[in-house]
Design an enzyme around this catalytic site. Structure first.
Site, mmCIF file in Angstrom:
data_model
loop_
_atom_site.group_PDB
_atom_site.id
_atom_site.type_symbol
_atom_site.label_atom_id
_atom_site.label_comp_id
_atom_site.label_asym_id
_atom_site.label_seq_id
_atom_site.Cartn_x
_atom_site.Cartn_y
_atom_site.Cartn_z
ATOM 1 N N HIS B 145 0.916 -1.372 0.436
ATOM 2 C CA HIS B 145 -0.154 -0.308 -0.124
ATOM 3 C C HIS B 145 0.799 1.187 0.359
ATOM 4 C CE1 HIS B 145 -3.406 3.089 1.770
ATOM 5 N NE2 HIS B 145 -3.660 1.966 1.674
ATOM 6 N N ASP B 222 3.466 -4.320 8.061
ATOM 7 C CA ASP B 222 2.338 -3.736 7.939
ATOM 8 C C ASP B 222 0.732 -4.764 7.786
ATOM 9 O OD1 ASP B 222 -0.256 -2.049 7.242
ATOM 10 O OD2 ASP B 222 0.710 -1.883 4.825
ATOM 11 N N GLN B 225 -4.697 -5.552 7.784
ATOM 12 C CA GLN B 225 -5.409 -6.146 6.916
ATOM 13 C C GLN B 225 -5.578 -7.300 7.886
ATOM 14 O OE1 GLN B 225 -7.901 -5.496 4.617
ATOM 15 N NE2 GLN B 225 -7.048 -3.475 4.127
ATOM 16 N N LYS B 248 -10.393 -0.806 10.501
ATOM 17 C CA LYS B 248 -10.944 -2.140 9.515
ATOM 18 C C LYS B 248 -10.766 -2.814 10.784
ATOM 19 C CE LYS B 248 -7.354 0.032 6.088
ATOM 20 N NZ LYS B 248 -7.673 0.300 4.993
ATOM 21 N N CYS B 393 -5.020 2.825 -3.801
ATOM 22 C CA CYS B 393 -3.533 3.068 -3.121
ATOM 23 C C CYS B 393 -2.166 1.850 -3.502
ATOM 24 C CB CYS B 393 -3.620 3.202 -1.746
ATOM 25 S SG CYS B 393 -5.190 5.228 -1.154
#
Lengths: 152, 435
Positions: B145, B222, B225, B248, B393
């Site tokens: 991302h 990261d 998600q 999220k 993104c």
């Protein structure tokens, strides 16, 4: 909202059979070019304008994007090629006004021709940028021909 | 799908924890609204999740009954607010297996969490692990991302270090074929997406971690998600930093999380300067508070953290393993269902293994001309179906697969197979409009 209002036949026709697509060879001081990008979706357009003697002699473009952005470039080519610079800017102003009207404006078909089909797009705020992409690039390209300075 | 009987004595499908999705959906009032005259089909949870009543009520309760600023008041409300804020920190710490609540830094979002770590690197850093200059390298991947790409580009520009990246295979997996060449003694930090927001790929990190430890670099994941969708334990993964965001994972916007090993956070300089992050301030100089306060300058997102705490509790009550399994079954169902749509080309792993419920694809009309994702999304929206369109993104990821934009459907614990069916019917409608 009805999806047919957005995807009118005229728009889909222009999308499937675009006018003016493919950059024409043109060089010289009276030729201006601009490249615009819609950063949210990655759509892009390059537009080349040939303006001589206060007249728009040629508009050609190359781009990739959604049906709205591509059809809009095709309509722009059809409407403005061969017109005087002053008239072109007036049509440009009317189209921008229509797109920013949030669907509250009744477009004048005499002035805008096939572009009246974009009246429905004005009701979809997320898509207004798609319809305006080529028109904003056109204005930049025209400015680079120097033709607008003669006008003012 | 063919049915395979699993022999007795082996783990059975029925052993997997499950939940009643309709009961879950009742907690999310938004899911029963209509859009353009159709029942809402929300397939954009990778962008932001919907919020259950319990989270919204926790935020409202905070503002209506306990509101005060934190960490500075002796009064009762201040104490209640501080306890709620620090309680949320402890909940988040427990949720990801952190050794102590102090390893949790509340930020604005994942982007800020990553920037905070990137900011610690400089040619003059006091701690050699954060010293970065010409000749040093930072490693990312082609499936990042922009939030885990741009900060590292900026750091490399600022310090003179070199940015390198893992490629992506045609199947949408991380290309680890040159692992040893990519991560070397010159590498200072490897920062990778764990679960791709475009491809849906969940990266296997064991080999990378091993290599990172061999060369003495740091590893950041990261997990924007990941943490919302599967059980995640920072000790199991043996990483140094993890970034994720509240909105999220059923929480509100405006609160993100940086988890870091205590000893690393302690070695890092402050990010923003201001109130709450200080020890002693004199006119010419300031000494800084220990982590996490050092990184939380100014009034923090108090109500947002409280909301995130409520979200964590909600997820824990259902169980992350059950959520993971629900989404795995849904993904298997969706992969089969989307394969029946003519002209659809999935970008990312085509099997429900090492991937999550985030499915990106391109779509072509009957004559083979591609239908732009904007147009796909617009027609789907007219049917009440909310998908994401664009480059998500992650423009380099799209470029890697030769497309400017993609359509993405992403799932969560409240997503149903009926909604996947609605998507498939909607895509048929898209192809009719652009026939």
């Amino acid at each position: 909202m009805e999806i047919d209002q957005l995807y009118q036949e005229i728009i889909l026709d222009h999308y499937k059979r675009p006018h003016g697509r493919g950059l024409q060879d043109a060089t010289g001081e009276h030729v201006g070019e601009a490249h615009h990008v819609n950063p949210t979706c990655g759509d892009e357009i390059t537009i080349r304008v040939d303006a001589q003697d206060e007249k728009i002699a040629g508009i050609s473009w190359e781009g990739q994007g959604c049906s709205i952005s591509q059809a809009s470039a095709s309509v722009l080519h059809e409407l403005l090629t061969g017109t005087g610079v002053t008239d072109a800017l007036r049509v440009h102003g009317d189209f921008v006004e229509l797109m920013q009207s949030k669907g509250q404006l009744e477009p004048d078909e005499e002035v805008l021709g096939d572009a009246v089909a974009f009246a429905g797009v004005a009701k979809y705020p997320a898509r207004v940028k798609c319809a305006l992409l080529s028109w904003m690039a056109f204005k930049d390209a025209l400015a680079r021909t120097g033709a607008m300075e003669v006008q003012s | 799908m063919s049915v395979i009987t699993i022999p007795q004595g082996m783990p059975q499908y029925a052993d997997k924890p499950r939940f009643d999705v309709e009961k879950i959906r009742a907690d999310f009032p938004i899911l029963s609204r209509t859009v353009n005259g159709h029942p809402l089909v929300y397939l954009d949870s990778a962008a932001t999740s919907q919020k259950p009543r319990q989270v919204v009520e926790a935020i409202a309760d905070h503002y209506l009954n306990h509101n005060a600023n934190v960490a500075r008041s002796v009064h009762t409300l201040g104490t209640e607010a501080t306890e709620a804020y620090e309680g949320a920190r402890a909940l988040v710490a427990g949720f990801i297996g952190a050794r102590a609540p102090e390893e949790i830094v509340f930020t604005k979002n994942s982007t800020e969490s990553i920037n905070l770590v990137a900011h610690a690197f400089s040619p003059t850093a006091a701690d050699p692990r954060f010293r970065l200059g010409p000749g040093d390298e930072v490693v990312i991947s082609e499936m990042e991302h922009h939030s885990n790409l741009v900060p590292w580009q900026m750091v490399c520009e600022r310090t003179g270090a070199t940015l390198k990246w893992f490629g992506v295979t045609d199947q949408g997996r991380l290309d680890e074929s040159d692992l040893d060449g990519l991560i070397t003694e010159r590498t200072k930090i490897v920062s990778l997406v764990h679960y791709s927001n475009v491809l849906g790929t969940i990266n296997a990190t064991a080999r990378i971690t091993k290599r990172v430890r061999e060369v003495g670099a740091l590893l950041m994941l990261d997990c924007s998600q990941t943490v919302p969708h599967l059980p995640f334990d920072v000790v199991d993964y043996d990483v140094d930093f993890v970034a994720f965001t509240g909105h999220k994972m059923l929480g509100p916007t405006g609160v993100g999380v940086l988890w870091g090993r205590s000893e690393l956070l302690e070695a890092m300089p402050p990010f923003l300067g201001g109130g709450s992050m200080v020890e002693t301030v004199t006119m010419p100089k300031t000494t800084f508070a220990p982590p996490p306060a050092r990184f939380e300058a100014g009034t923090p997102p108090i109500a947002e953290a409280v909301g995130l705490g409520a979200a964590v509790r909600y997820l824990q009550d259902i169980g992350m393993e059950a959520i993971q399994w629900h989404e795995k079954e849904l993904t298997a169902y969706a992969l089969d269902a989307l394969a029946t749509v003519p002209g659809l080309n999935l970008v990312g792993p085509s099997v429900p293994v090492g991937r999550g419920g985030t499915l990106s694809f391109s779509l072509a009309a009957a004559d083979g001309t591609p239908i732009h994702p904007h147009d796909v999304g617009q027609v789907l929206d007219s049917l009440g179906i909310q998908v994401r369109v664009g480059h998500h993104c992650a423009r380099p990821t799209c470029v890697r697969f030769g497309v400017a934009a993609l359509t993405r459907a992403s799932f969560y614990l409240y997503t149903t197979t009926d909604e996947v069916d609605a998507l498939v019917r909607g895509l048929d409608q898209v192809r009719k409009v652009f026939a």
